[in-house]
Motif scaffolding. Structure first.
Motif, PDB file in Angstrom:
ATOM      1  N   VAL A  57       0.904  -1.121   0.169  1.00 22.39           N
ATOM      2  CA  VAL A  57      -0.041  -0.221   0.038  1.00 22.39           C
ATOM      3  C   VAL A  57       0.854   1.272  -0.002  1.00 22.39           C
ATOM      4  CG1 VAL A  57      -1.821   1.430   1.341  1.00 22.39           C
ATOM      5  CG2 VAL A  57      -1.995  -1.134   1.026  1.00 22.39           C
ATOM      6  N   LEU A  58       1.782   1.299   0.986  1.00 24.89           N
ATOM      7  CA  LEU A  58       2.708   2.560   1.057  1.00 24.89           C
ATOM      8  C   LEU A  58       3.659   2.868  -0.085  1.00 24.89           C
ATOM      9  CD1 LEU A  58       3.312   2.396   4.723  1.00 24.89           C
ATOM     10  CD2 LEU A  58       2.232   4.359   3.744  1.00 24.89           C
ATOM     11  N   ARG A  59       4.128   1.729  -0.468  1.00 22.27           N
ATOM     12  CA  ARG A  59       5.168   1.837  -1.489  1.00 22.27           C
ATOM     13  C   ARG A  59       4.618   1.809  -2.829  1.00 22.27           C
ATOM     14  NH1 ARG A  59       7.510   5.465   0.706  1.00 22.27           N
ATOM     15  NH2 ARG A  59       8.627   5.561  -0.982  1.00 22.27           N
ATOM     16  N   HIS A  60       3.482   0.902  -3.072  1.00 24.17           N
ATOM     17  CA  HIS A  60       3.265   0.674  -4.458  1.00 24.17           C
ATOM     18  C   HIS A  60       1.828   0.903  -4.796  1.00 24.17           C
ATOM     19  CE1 HIS A  60       6.860  -1.448  -5.392  1.00 24.17           C
ATOM     20  NE2 HIS A  60       6.592  -1.992  -4.503  1.00 24.17           N
ATOM     21  N   GLU A  61       1.007   1.749  -3.741  1.00 26.07           N
ATOM     22  CA  GLU A  61      -0.396   2.151  -4.109  1.00 26.07           C
ATOM     23  C   GLU A  61      -1.257   1.228  -4.116  1.00 26.07           C
ATOM     24  OE1 GLU A  61      -0.425   5.271  -7.171  1.00 26.07           O
ATOM     25  OE2 GLU A  61       0.994   6.554  -6.259  1.00 26.07           O
ATOM     26  N   GLY A  62      -1.094  -0.018  -3.342  1.00 23.19           N
ATOM     27  CA  GLY A  62      -2.220  -1.001  -3.053  1.00 23.19           C
ATOM     28  C   GLY A  62      -3.406  -0.332  -2.346  1.00 23.19           C
ATOM     29  N   THR A  63      -4.270  -1.515  -2.213  1.00 23.22           N
ATOM     30  CA  THR A  63      -5.418  -1.011  -1.286  1.00 23.22           C
ATOM     31  C   THR A  63      -5.681  -2.309  -0.650  1.00 23.22           C
ATOM     32  OG1 THR A  63      -6.262   0.389  -3.149  1.00 23.22           O
ATOM     33  CG2 THR A  63      -7.969  -0.278  -1.361  1.00 23.22           C
ATOM     34  N   GLU A  64      -6.028  -1.920   0.807  1.00 19.36           N
ATOM     35  CA  GLU A  64      -6.401  -3.202   1.624  1.00 19.36           C
ATOM     36  C   GLU A  64      -7.864  -3.413   1.292  1.00 19.36           C
ATOM     37  OE1 GLU A  64      -6.092  -2.071   5.765  1.00 19.36           O
ATOM     38  OE2 GLU A  64      -7.041  -0.131   5.451  1.00 19.36           O
ATOM     39  N   ARG A  65      -8.248  -4.510   1.860  1.00 16.21           N
ATOM     40  CA  ARG A  65      -9.710  -5.000   1.827  1.00 16.21           C
ATOM     41  C   ARG A  65     -10.467  -3.996   2.707  1.00 16.21           C
ATOM     42  NH1 ARG A  65     -11.385 -10.072   3.071  1.00 16.21           N
ATOM     43  NH2 ARG A  65      -9.894 -10.097   4.460  1.00 16.21           N
ATOM     44  N   ALA A  66     -11.728  -3.655   2.249  1.00 15.76           N
ATOM     45  CA  ALA A  66     -12.563  -3.085   2.932  1.00 15.76           C
ATOM     46  C   ALA A  66     -12.928  -3.549   4.364  1.00 15.76           C
ATOM     47  CB  ALA A  66     -13.861  -2.382   2.283  1.00 15.76           C
ATOM     48  N   PHE A  67     -13.303  -2.835   5.523  1.00 12.48           N
ATOM     49  CA  PHE A  67     -13.717  -3.458   6.705  1.00 12.48           C
ATOM     50  C   PHE A  67     -12.698  -4.428   7.389  1.00 12.48           C
ATOM     51  CE2 PHE A  67     -17.454  -2.168   4.263  1.00 12.48           C
ATOM     52  CZ  PHE A  67     -18.077  -1.344   5.022  1.00 12.48           C
ATOM     53  N   CYS A 133       7.477  11.100   3.757  1.00  9.89           N
ATOM     54  CA  CYS A 133       8.098   9.825   3.004  1.00  9.89           C
ATOM     55  C   CYS A 133       7.365   9.375   1.547  1.00  9.89           C
ATOM     56  CB  CYS A 133       8.055   8.640   3.805  1.00  9.89           C
ATOM     57  SG  CYS A 133       6.501   7.913   4.235  1.00  9.89           S
ATOM     58  N   GLY A 134       6.466  10.307   1.292  1.00  8.69           N
ATOM     59  CA  GLY A 134       5.665  10.047   0.005  1.00  8.69           C
ATOM     60  C   GLY A 134       4.925   8.590   0.110  1.00  8.69           C
ATOM     61  N   GLY A 135       4.745   7.994   1.332  1.00  4.95           N
ATOM     62  CA  GLY A 135       3.854   6.759   1.468  1.00  4.95           C
ATOM     63  C   GLY A 135       2.256   6.877   1.108  1.00  4.95           C
ATOM     64  N   HIS A 136       1.879   6.112   0.216  1.00  2.00           N
ATOM     65  CA  HIS A 136       0.625   6.247  -0.224  1.00  2.00           C
ATOM     66  C   HIS A 136      -0.465   5.981   1.026  1.00  2.00           C
ATOM     67  CE1 HIS A 136      -3.014   5.563  -2.650  1.00  2.00           C
ATOM     68  NE2 HIS A 136      -3.444   4.676  -1.989  1.00  2.00           N
ATOM     69  N   GLN A 137      -1.327   6.853   0.852  1.00  2.00           N
ATOM     70  CA  GLN A 137      -2.478   6.825   1.962  1.00  2.00           C
ATOM     71  C   GLN A 137      -3.728   6.324   1.585  1.00  2.00           C
ATOM     72  OE1 GLN A 137      -1.548   7.061   5.425  1.00  2.00           O
ATOM     73  NE2 GLN A 137       0.382   7.316   4.707  1.00  2.00           N
ATOM     74  N   GLY A 138      -4.145   6.916   0.596  1.00  2.00           N
ATOM     75  CA  GLY A 138      -5.347   6.696  -0.161  1.00  2.00           C
ATOM     76  C   GLY A 138      -5.922   7.682  -0.973  1.00  2.00           C
ATOM     77  N   HIS A 139      -7.125   8.195  -0.877  1.00  2.00           N
ATOM     78  CA  HIS A 139      -7.543   9.184  -1.972  1.00  2.00           C
ATOM     79  C   HIS A 139      -8.611  10.068  -1.142  1.00  2.00           C
ATOM     80  CE1 HIS A 139      -6.528   5.716  -4.507  1.00  2.00           C
ATOM     81  NE2 HIS A 139      -6.306   6.756  -5.497  1.00  2.00           N
ATOM     82  N   VAL A 157      -3.643   0.050   6.876  1.00  2.00           N
ATOM     83  CA  VAL A 157      -2.326  -0.263   6.965  1.00  2.00           C
ATOM     84  C   VAL A 157      -1.355   0.713   6.719  1.00  2.00           C
ATOM     85  CG1 VAL A 157      -3.102  -2.735   6.525  1.00  2.00           C
ATOM     86  CG2 VAL A 157      -2.238  -1.250   4.896  1.00  2.00           C
ATOM     87  N   SER A 158      -1.640   1.879   6.094  1.00  3.62           N
ATOM     88  CA  SER A 158      -0.805   3.257   6.229  1.00  3.62           C
ATOM     89  C   SER A 158      -0.498   3.722   7.274  1.00  3.62           C
ATOM     90  CB  SER A 158      -1.467   3.952   5.058  1.00  3.62           C
ATOM     91  OG  SER A 158      -1.423   3.102   3.524  1.00  3.62           O
ATOM     92  N   LEU A 159      -1.527   3.540   8.135  1.00  2.44           N
ATOM     93  CA  LEU A 159      -1.576   4.277   9.608  1.00  2.44           C
ATOM     94  C   LEU A 159      -0.982   3.508  10.971  1.00  2.44           C
ATOM     95  CD1 LEU A 159      -5.109   5.975   9.004  1.00  2.44           C
ATOM     96  CD2 LEU A 159      -2.818   6.986   8.599  1.00  2.44           C
ATOM     97  N   THR A 160      -0.440   4.289  11.669  1.00  2.00           N
ATOM     98  CA  THR A 160      -0.612   3.994  13.138  1.00  2.00           C
ATOM     99  C   THR A 160      -1.392   4.846  13.944  1.00  2.00           C
ATOM    100  OG1 THR A 160       1.585   5.021  13.554  1.00  2.00           O
ATOM    101  CG2 THR A 160       1.733   2.674  12.806  1.00  2.00           C
ATOM    102  N   PHE A 161      -1.956   4.284  15.066  1.00  4.75           N
ATOM    103  CA  PHE A 161      -2.394   5.357  16.038  1.00  4.75           C
ATOM    104  C   PHE A 161      -1.637   5.306  17.290  1.00  4.75           C
ATOM    105  CE2 PHE A 161      -5.444   6.170  19.457  1.00  4.75           C
ATOM    106  CZ  PHE A 161      -6.033   7.369  19.069  1.00  4.75           C
ATOM    107  N   THR A 162      -1.505   6.795  17.838  1.00  2.00           N
ATOM    108  CA  THR A 162      -0.885   7.395  18.942  1.00  2.00           C
ATOM    109  C   THR A 162      -1.860   7.981  19.796  1.00  2.00           C
ATOM    110  OG1 THR A 162       1.071   7.703  17.621  1.00  2.00           O
ATOM    111  CG2 THR A 162       1.050   8.717  20.042  1.00  2.00           C
TER     112      THR A 162
END
Length: 166
Positions: A57-67, A133-139, A157-162
């Motif tokens: 996702v971050l480096r190749h603009e993939g998409t995780e499955r919804a939900f 860093c240029g990591g793909h997040q979404g749209h 998967v592009s995120l962490t939570f603090t």
């Protein structure tokens, strides 16, 4: 004019082939590699740092499955940060339930997000990425709630939570 089964199958096969070619991404080609960002790593370092899904996702603009993201149900005060470099991207106060199956926000932390035009999947969308860093997040889409009217549809998967500390 009648369409025979043979012509229907040939047309379907041709369309599938064209779709496969237009969606294909060469292995090892990072989409963020065309721009320069403050935080950079080699492809091998990104692979070692990230899970396989986060790397895609971050480096190749993939998409995780919804939900599928545990962050979909994260509602505590805090920040959602880039899983690639740790930059703070979204304040939890801007998160909302979009019903799409991905974490959604109506605004981002100033300076944290960059964007570019994405013409994949036979449509034009605005892709958003981490400005560090240029990591793909979404749209981002124009169907969000006030006050911005925007919906940043982000891969968990592009995120962490603090969580916010007291």
């Amino acid at each position: 004019m009648q369409i025979s089964r043979r012509h229907f199958l040939l047309a379907g096969s041709a369309l599938a082939g064209i779709s496969a070619v237009s969606l294909w991404r060469p292995a090892g080609e990072a989409s963020a590699a065309t721009e320069s960002f403050p935080f950079t790593l080699s492809d091998a370092e990104w692979k070692a740092r990230l899970s396989a899904q986060s790397y895609d996702v971050l480096r190749h603009e993939g998409t995780e499955r919804a939900f599928t993201s545990p962050l979909l149900d994260e509602h505590r005060p805090g920040t959602f940060d880039c899983a690639g470099c740790g930059q703070k991207l979204f304040d939890a106060a801007t998160k909302f339930e979009s019903g799409t199956g991905w974490p959604s926000f109506y605004d981002f932390i100033p300076g944290a997000i960059g964007s570019k035009t994405d013409t994949s999947l036979f449509m034009t969308r605005t892709e958003v990425h981490c400005s560090n860093c240029g990591g793909h997040q979404g749209h981002v889409f124009e169907d969000g709630p006030p006050p911005t009217g925007l919906r940043y549809c982000i891969n968990g998967v592009s995120l962490t939570f603090t969580p916010k500390t007291a």
